[in-house]
Design a protein around this motif. Structure first.
Motif, PDB file in Angstrom:
ATOM      1  N   ASP A   1       0.810  -1.223   0.000  1.00  0.00           N
ATOM      2  CA  ASP A   1       0.000   0.000   0.000  1.00  0.00           C
ATOM      3  C   ASP A   1       0.842   1.271   0.000  1.00  0.00           C
ATOM      4  N   GLU A   2       1.906   1.274   0.786  1.00  0.00           N
ATOM      5  CA  GLU A   2       2.737   2.479   0.875  1.00  0.00           C
ATOM      6  C   GLU A   2       3.398   2.796  -0.470  1.00  0.00           C
ATOM      7  N   LEU A   3       3.930   1.758  -1.110  1.00  0.00           N
ATOM      8  CA  LEU A   3       4.562   1.943  -2.412  1.00  0.00           C
ATOM      9  C   LEU A   3       3.525   2.346  -3.466  1.00  0.00           C
ATOM     10  N   LEU A   4       2.363   1.736  -3.405  1.00  0.00           N
ATOM     11  CA  LEU A   4       1.294   2.072  -4.346  1.00  0.00           C
ATOM     12  C   LEU A   4       0.893   3.541  -4.199  1.00  0.00           C
ATOM     13  N   GLU A   5       0.704   3.992  -2.974  1.00  0.00           N
ATOM     14  CA  GLU A   5       0.299   5.386  -2.750  1.00  0.00           C
ATOM     15  C   GLU A   5       1.389   6.359  -3.195  1.00  0.00           C
ATOM     16  N   TRP A   6       2.644   5.981  -2.960  1.00  0.00           N
ATOM     17  CA  TRP A   6       3.744   6.818  -3.443  1.00  0.00           C
ATOM     18  C   TRP A   6       3.669   6.936  -4.967  1.00  0.00           C
ATOM     19  N   TYR A   7       3.486   5.794  -5.646  1.00  0.00           N
ATOM     20  CA  TYR A   7       3.428   5.812  -7.104  1.00  0.00           C
ATOM     21  C   TYR A   7       2.255   6.663  -7.602  1.00  0.00           C
ATOM     22  N   ILE A   8       1.109   6.496  -7.007  1.00  0.00           N
ATOM     23  CA  ILE A   8      -0.060   7.291  -7.399  1.00  0.00           C
ATOM     24  C   ILE A   8       0.263   8.784  -7.255  1.00  0.00           C
ATOM     25  N   SER A   9       0.970   9.140  -6.187  1.00  0.00           N
ATOM     26  CA  SER A   9       1.294  10.556  -5.942  1.00  0.00           C
ATOM     27  C   SER A   9       2.238  11.140  -6.992  1.00  0.00           C
ATOM     28  N   THR A  10       2.984  10.281  -7.705  1.00  0.00           N
ATOM     29  CA  THR A  10       3.897  10.788  -8.737  1.00  0.00           C
ATOM     30  C   THR A  10       3.140  11.277  -9.970  1.00  0.00           C
ATOM     31  N   GLY A  11       1.924  10.768 -10.177  1.00  0.00           N
ATOM     32  CA  GLY A  11       1.149  11.135 -11.359  1.00  0.00           C
ATOM     33  C   GLY A  11       1.600  10.428 -12.624  1.00  0.00           C
ATOM     34  N   GLU A  12       2.602   9.571 -12.507  1.00  0.00           N
ATOM     35  CA  GLU A  12       3.134   8.891 -13.688  1.00  0.00           C
ATOM     36  C   GLU A  12       2.091   7.997 -14.370  1.00  0.00           C
ATOM     37  N   TRP A  13       1.111   7.549 -13.643  1.00  0.00           N
ATOM     38  CA  TRP A  13       0.074   6.651 -14.155  1.00  0.00           C
ATOM     39  C   TRP A  13      -0.828   7.313 -15.195  1.00  0.00           C
TER      40      TRP A  13
ATOM     41  N   ASP B   1      -2.424   8.883 -18.382  1.00  0.00           N
ATOM     42  CA  ASP B   1      -2.297   8.684 -19.828  1.00  0.00           C
ATOM     43  C   ASP B   1      -1.484   7.441 -20.194  1.00  0.00           C
ATOM     44  N   LYS B   2      -1.561   6.412 -19.339  1.00  0.00           N
ATOM     45  CA  LYS B   2      -0.842   5.172 -19.624  1.00  0.00           C
ATOM     46  C   LYS B   2      -1.780   3.981 -19.472  1.00  0.00           C
ATOM     47  N   ALA B   3      -1.816   3.150 -20.488  1.00  0.00           N
ATOM     48  CA  ALA B   3      -2.608   1.924 -20.419  1.00  0.00           C
ATOM     49  C   ALA B   3      -2.130   1.091 -19.238  1.00  0.00           C
ATOM     50  N   GLY B   4      -3.067   0.597 -18.451  1.00  0.00           N
ATOM     51  CA  GLY B   4      -2.708  -0.209 -17.290  1.00  0.00           C
ATOM     52  C   GLY B   4      -2.201   0.601 -16.120  1.00  0.00           C
ATOM     53  N   ALA B   5      -2.162   1.912 -16.256  1.00  0.00           N
ATOM     54  CA  ALA B   5      -1.791   2.846 -15.185  1.00  0.00           C
ATOM     55  C   ALA B   5      -0.307   2.820 -14.814  1.00  0.00           C
ATOM     56  N   TYR B   6       0.547   2.359 -15.734  1.00  0.00           N
ATOM     57  CA  TYR B   6       1.971   2.391 -15.394  1.00  0.00           C
ATOM     58  C   TYR B   6       2.838   2.589 -16.628  1.00  0.00           C
ATOM     59  N   GLY B   7       4.029   3.123 -16.371  1.00  0.00           N
ATOM     60  CA  GLY B   7       5.058   3.253 -17.392  1.00  0.00           C
ATOM     61  C   GLY B   7       6.278   2.469 -16.941  1.00  0.00           C
ATOM     62  N   ILE B   8       6.596   1.404 -17.646  1.00  0.00           N
ATOM     63  CA  ILE B   8       7.698   0.521 -17.244  1.00  0.00           C
ATOM     64  C   ILE B   8       9.041   1.248 -17.246  1.00  0.00           C
ATOM     65  N   GLN B   9       9.154   2.293 -18.060  1.00  0.00           N
ATOM     66  CA  GLN B   9      10.417   3.009 -18.193  1.00  0.00           C
ATOM     67  C   GLN B   9      10.637   4.024 -17.078  1.00  0.00           C
ATOM     68  N   GLY B  10       9.665   4.199 -16.217  1.00  0.00           N
ATOM     69  CA  GLY B  10       9.766   5.199 -15.159  1.00  0.00           C
ATOM     70  C   GLY B  10       9.770   4.575 -13.776  1.00  0.00           C
TER      71      GLY B  10
END
Length: 186
Positions: free
Chosen positions: A127-139, A141-150
């Motif tokens: 959960d902590e890592l997930l919330e951190w990732y969500i806070s980056t905004g990187e998700w 405009d990306k299919a599946g909500a992630y960018g493997i390169q980031g």
């Protein structure tokens, strides 16, 4: 010879632009298809994008692609908000999913197209890592909500197939363009 990338994706622009001089002209088409099969659907959308741009640039080579994340038979598109992104990433956590990209190249009236499929296994995402990732905004405009390169690279346990496909444009597209006579830049 000119290559037109029919996409606004910065990731596709970066991959293709690493090898060739390109111009970007995003296709103005709805990214929907009545085709049921995911592989055929991504190809259908890529073809629509390429055809919509080809009429505006006669004589140019057009490159278009459409990427989908498939998990348990369902397509995970681009999340509309943080809550959707959170749900997608929780579903992918600890599981294997597929990334499918249909691509279409139009060159001298000829259509070259294909579909690339890559399997990706995510680690368990706390959960902590997930919330951190969500806070980056990187998700966004990306299919599946992630960018493997980031930042999301830390979620990936392994991939089977083309890494660049997961980023958004299979490297096979670059190879096809070299077969058509385009020389990679230095």
């Amino acid at each position: 010879m000119m290559i037109i990338l029919a996409s606004s994706s910065p990731r596709r622009r970066e991959i293709l632009g690493r090898f060739f001089e390109i111009k970007v002209y995003p296709a103005n088409v709805e990214e929907r298809s009545t085709v049921k099969d995911s592989r055929e659907k991504s190809l259908d959308i890529a073809r629509k994008k390429a055809l919509s741009v080809s009429s505006k640039f006669p004589g140019a080579t057009i490159v278009a692609a459409d990427t989908m994340v498939i998990f348990r038979g369902k397509t995970l598109g681009k999340p509309r908000n943080a809550e959707e992104a959170r749900k997608m990433l929780r579903a992918l956590s600890g599981n294997v999913h597929k990334v499918i990209t249909g691509y279409c190249i139009i060159h001298n009236g000829r259509i070259i197209e294909g579909v690339e499929e890559t399997e990706v296994k995510f680690r368990e995402i706390g959960d902590e890592l997930l919330e951190w990732y969500i806070s980056t905004g990187e998700w966004k405009d990306k299919a599946g909500a992630y960018g493997i390169q980031g930042y999301a690279s830390i979620f990936v346990e392994w991939i089977k197939g083309d890494y660049y496909n997961v980023v958004g444009l299979p490297i096979k597209v670059v190879v096809e363009l070299t077969k058509l006579g385009f020389k990679p830049k230095r």
